[in-house]
Design a protein around this motif. Structure first.
Motif, PDB file in Angstrom:
ATOM      1  N   SER A 244      -0.739  -4.300  -3.143  1.00  0.00           N
ATOM      2  CA  SER A 244      -1.753  -3.609  -3.958  1.00  0.00           C
ATOM      3  C   SER A 244      -3.154  -4.033  -3.548  1.00  0.00           C
ATOM      4  O   SER A 244      -3.313  -4.790  -2.593  1.00  0.00           O
ATOM      5  CB  SER A 244      -1.509  -3.888  -5.434  1.00  0.00           C
ATOM      6  OG  SER A 244      -1.464  -5.265  -5.652  1.00  0.00           O
TER       7      SER A 244
ATOM      8  N   SER B 252      -0.747   1.197  -5.578  1.00  0.00           N
ATOM      9  CA  SER B 252       0.059   0.199  -4.889  1.00  0.00           C
ATOM     10  C   SER B 252       1.241   0.865  -4.195  1.00  0.00           C
ATOM     11  O   SER B 252       1.581   2.011  -4.498  1.00  0.00           O
ATOM     12  CB  SER B 252       0.556  -0.835  -5.893  1.00  0.00           C
ATOM     13  OG  SER B 252       1.415  -0.214  -6.817  1.00  0.00           O
TER      14      SER B 252
ATOM     15  N   TYR C 143      -4.182  -3.979   2.593  1.00  0.00           N
ATOM     16  CA  TYR C 143      -3.943  -4.465   1.221  1.00  0.00           C
ATOM     17  C   TYR C 143      -4.433  -5.895   1.111  1.00  0.00           C
ATOM     18  O   TYR C 143      -4.622  -6.581   2.118  1.00  0.00           O
ATOM     19  CB  TYR C 143      -2.438  -4.408   0.893  1.00  0.00           C
ATOM     20  CG  TYR C 143      -1.598  -4.858   2.052  1.00  0.00           C
ATOM     21  CD1 TYR C 143      -1.376  -6.200   2.294  1.00  0.00           C
ATOM     22  CD2 TYR C 143      -1.072  -3.928   2.957  1.00  0.00           C
ATOM     23  CE1 TYR C 143      -0.651  -6.614   3.390  1.00  0.00           C
ATOM     24  CE2 TYR C 143      -0.350  -4.332   4.064  1.00  0.00           C
ATOM     25  CZ  TYR C 143      -0.139  -5.678   4.276  1.00  0.00           C
ATOM     26  OH  TYR C 143       0.549  -6.095   5.375  1.00  0.00           O
TER      27      TYR C 143
END
Ligand code: TTP
Ligand code: MG
Length: 362
Positions: A343, A247, A286
């Motif tokens: 993330s 992340s 993401y």
């Protein structure tokens, strides 16, 4: 070989917990959200019981409008501590059914039953046992969908809500999907659908009747996603925190604890800009956005939201952050620190394109 991916989604979650704890509310329209103040209240509906949904109420609706439609409803403020406790307890049970477990929100999780079941009858029995265990131990109902891809399993869990089981089989899922509105596809919401409707795509069947290259031409990335999902092409795996480990995050502490909304938002915007310099430089995408808030006295919370396909979109991140922040805006406490984490990362590689071309010739 059959693939059995389950998507489990609790029914009217916050409302169900309140009804469990106050059985006199059972069968009544229960609305969780801001104080309606006799129709003058600000804020929105977090969720509501299925009885309240009969009056047209839904998550995100202004509470004033909800009150107009359902003045006799039971309006309750949310108790997040209680919902997190219930969520943790439910997730612990779900997790015990397969090591391939992935929680995706406070009330949703995937399970991959590979190596556990080999027949549809077996998987149905397991789903029934799981639902029963959750109801007996936690006192709330859950809907479960099963299919050979994550996205179809998610569509399936929504199909028979509340307290439903839907199993979609590879040979017949298109028959079930074809009459569904396109908003059943995760990622196609009220706003996106307008563009699809304008161009004559209303039902999933319309997508199934359109070649992939045409979908991409008309709707870009979203069209590609919708086409793949509708055709049962989604190779995403159920995985525990694998993407989560990788992340990018940043947090900032205020010089002095603050409750100044504008100052807090500016700080979050700066963090977002900062993170995106890195994101863009390394061409990272993401799926999950997390907001971290620490109040005076060190009380710390994180709240996440995931989108169905990988994005690289600074504005969207800010929009999600603002939505997540809403939960804390009336806390009456000062904030010490804010942070953002992105993330479920993917670095874009061009070979994806050739995959697409493969599908295009199907
Ligand atoms: P959902 O699973 O989207 O909704 P739900 O569980 O209330 O109802 P359903 O039976 O359709 O699954 O969201 C889970 C919880 O997250 C919900 O109970 C309350 C919260 N929530 C909000 O606070 N605001 C929102 O806009 C949404 C969609 C959910
Ligand atoms: Mg739910």
């Amino acid at each position: 070989m059959n693939r059995f991916i389950l998507h489990c989604d609790l029914d009217s979650f916050f409302a169900s917990v309140e009804i469990r704890d106050n059985p006199v509310y059972k069968g009544k329209p229960v609305i969780i959200g801001a104080d309606p103040k006799e129709g003058k209240g600000r804020g929105v509906v977090s969720t509501c019981s299925y009885e309240a949904r009969k009056f047209g109420l839904h998550s995100g609706m202004p509470i004033s409008q909800a009150f107009k439609r359902c003045p006799h409803g039971i309006y309750l403020r949310p108790n997040f501590e209680k919902y997190h406790r219930a969520s943790n307890e439910v997730m612990k049970i779900i997790k015990s059914y397969s090591p391939l477990f992935q929680q995706v929100s406070i009330d949703e999780a995937y399970l991959d039953m590979i190596d556990i079941c080999s027949k549809y009858g077996e998987v149905r029995n397991i789903i029934e046992t799981l639902k029963n265990e959750i109801y007996m131990k936690i006192g709330i109902t859950i809907s479960v969908g099963c299919a050979h891809t994550k996205s179809l399993a998610k569509i399936a869990s929504d199909y028979n809500k509340p307290n439903g089981i839907t199993i979609l089989k590879p040979e017949s899922f298109k028959e079930v999907l074809k009459n569904m509105d396109i908003t059943r596809i995760p990622g196609i919401g009220k706003k996106t659908k307008v563009n699809y409707y304008k161009k004559g795509i209303r039902k999933i069947g319309d997508i199934l009747n359109t070649p992939l290259n045409k979908m991409i031409r008309k709707f870009g990335k979203s069209g590609e996603w919708a086409w793949k999902i509708s055709n049962g092409l989604d190779s995403r795996e159920v995985k525990e925190f694998e993407g989560e480990r990788k992340s990018i995050s940043k947090e900032r502490t205020f010089l002095e604890d603050t409750d100044d909304f504008k100052g807090i938002i500016t700080k979050l915007e700066n963090i977002n800009n900062n993170i995106h310099e890195k994101i863009i430089k390394h061409n990272i995408f993401y799926r999950t956005v997390t907001l971290k808030i620490r109040f005076e006295g060190y009380e710390t919370y994180t709240r996440s939201r995931s989108v169905p396909y990988p994005i690289q979109d600074k504005k969207k991140v800010m929009k999600i952050i603002l939505q997540l922040y809403k939960e804390f805006s009336n806390s009456g406490k000062k904030i010490r620190l804010v942070g953002i984490k992105l993330s479920n990362l993917e670095i874009k590689i061009s070979s994806k394109q050739s995959d697409l071309m493969k599908y295009a010739s199907i």
